[in-house]
Design an enzyme around this catalytic site. Structure first.
Site, PDB file in Angstrom:
ATOM      1  N   GLY A  49      45.777  94.036  46.206  1.00 61.50           N
ATOM      2  CA  GLY A  49      44.521  93.396  45.886  1.00 61.50           C
ATOM      3  C   GLY A  49      43.674  93.347  47.139  1.00 61.50           C
ATOM      4  CD  GLN A  54      41.265  90.438  51.780  1.00 64.45           C
ATOM      5  OE1 GLN A  54      41.296  90.704  50.585  1.00 64.45           O
ATOM      6  NE2 GLN A  54      42.342  90.496  52.545  1.00 64.45           N
ATOM      7  CB  CYS A 103      46.867  87.944  53.117  1.00 66.20           C
ATOM      8  SG  CYS A 103      45.088  88.119  52.991  1.00 66.20           S
ATOM      9  CG  LEU A 104      46.108  94.224  52.886  1.00 67.79           C
ATOM     10  CD1 LEU A 104      45.201  95.206  52.154  1.00 67.79           C
ATOM     11  CD2 LEU A 104      47.253  94.961  53.563  1.00 67.79           C
ATOM     12  CG  HIS A 145      46.256  86.128  47.594  1.00 68.56           C
ATOM     13  ND1 HIS A 145      47.223  85.826  48.536  1.00 68.56           N
ATOM     14  CD2 HIS A 145      45.377  86.951  48.233  1.00 68.56           C
ATOM     15  CE1 HIS A 145      46.939  86.420  49.677  1.00 68.56           C
ATOM     16  NE2 HIS A 145      45.815  87.118  49.515  1.00 68.56           N
ATOM     17  CD  GLU A 146      43.360  89.791  46.267  1.00 71.04           C
ATOM     18  OE1 GLU A 146      42.353  89.759  47.006  1.00 71.04           O
ATOM     19  OE2 GLU A 146      44.496  90.110  46.690  1.00 71.04           O
ATOM     20  CG  HIS A 149      40.782  86.631  49.935  1.00 73.50           C
ATOM     21  ND1 HIS A 149      40.921  86.406  51.284  1.00 73.50           N
ATOM     22  CD2 HIS A 149      41.925  87.256  49.547  1.00 73.50           C
ATOM     23  CE1 HIS A 149      42.102  86.874  51.692  1.00 73.50           C
ATOM     24  NE2 HIS A 149      42.739  87.388  50.665  1.00 73.50           N
TER      25      HIS A 149
END
Ligand code: NI
Length: 183
Positions: A49, A54, A103-104, A145-146, A149
């Site tokens: 995701g 991000q 998480c990236l 989670h997404e 963000h």
């Protein structure tokens, strides 16, 4: 279209609230380009995701795609490609479920986070078509989670027990179990 650098923990844009996509921007070349860039960047980093902030774009857009054979979360059930514009979340079953999230934007770490196990999400496609999904289990965690963000929230903010935060190697050595799948 291109692969972007992913902003990392400490970059202030990750902590800002993203703005909704306005009506005239649906189906625009700019929105389609943003989605293409998110997908390309997610694929390049083997994420499942990625949210627009991000890559430094503060709009309420995120992509989710769990591919068969993905290496970061090998136990996760595959999905098709999901593009969420202006997602709104409703909890259907607040029973907490715990998964070790990564998480990236927080590279190299995993942390165990409890979130509601079943949610409804209303969102729109990039062309403006309204969509409704009711993800549960791990996919419900990925959606939450997404969407977090888009409000400047990272999974580390959701930790309730910081002893359940680990580097990826130590997570795999000491914490990954069948019950914490997907790894
Ligand atoms: Ni993330």
């Amino acid at each position: 279209m291109g692969v972007h650098r992913i902003l990392r923990l400490g970059h202030p844009d990750l902590r800002r609230t993203s703005a909704p996509v306005v009506e005239e921007d649906f189906d625009s070349p700019e929105l389609h380009r943003l989605v293409d860039d998110l997908v390309a960047t997610m694929h390049a980093h083997e994420g499942l995701g990625l949210a627009a902030p991000q890559i430094g774009n503060l709009r309420r857009v995120a992509v989710i795609e769990i591919q068969p054979g993905n290496t970061r979360y090998p136990g996760a059930v595959p999905t098709g490609r999901l593009v969420l514009v202006n997602p709104a979340l409703t909890v259907l079953d607040p029973t907490p479920q715990r998964y070790w999230e990564g998480c990236l934007s927080v590279p190299g770490l995993r942390g165990e986070v409890a979130r509601p196990r079943h949610i409804a999400v209303d969102y729109r496609d990039p062309d403006g078509t309204p969509r409704h999904l009711e993800p549960e289990d791990f996919l419900a965690t990925v959606f939450q989670h997404e969407i977090d963000h888009l409000d400047g929230t990272l999974f580390i903010d959701r930790l309730t027990d910081t002893t359940r935060l680990a580097f990826l190697d130590e997570y795999r050595e000491f914490h990954a179990t069948a019950s914490s799948n997907p790894t």
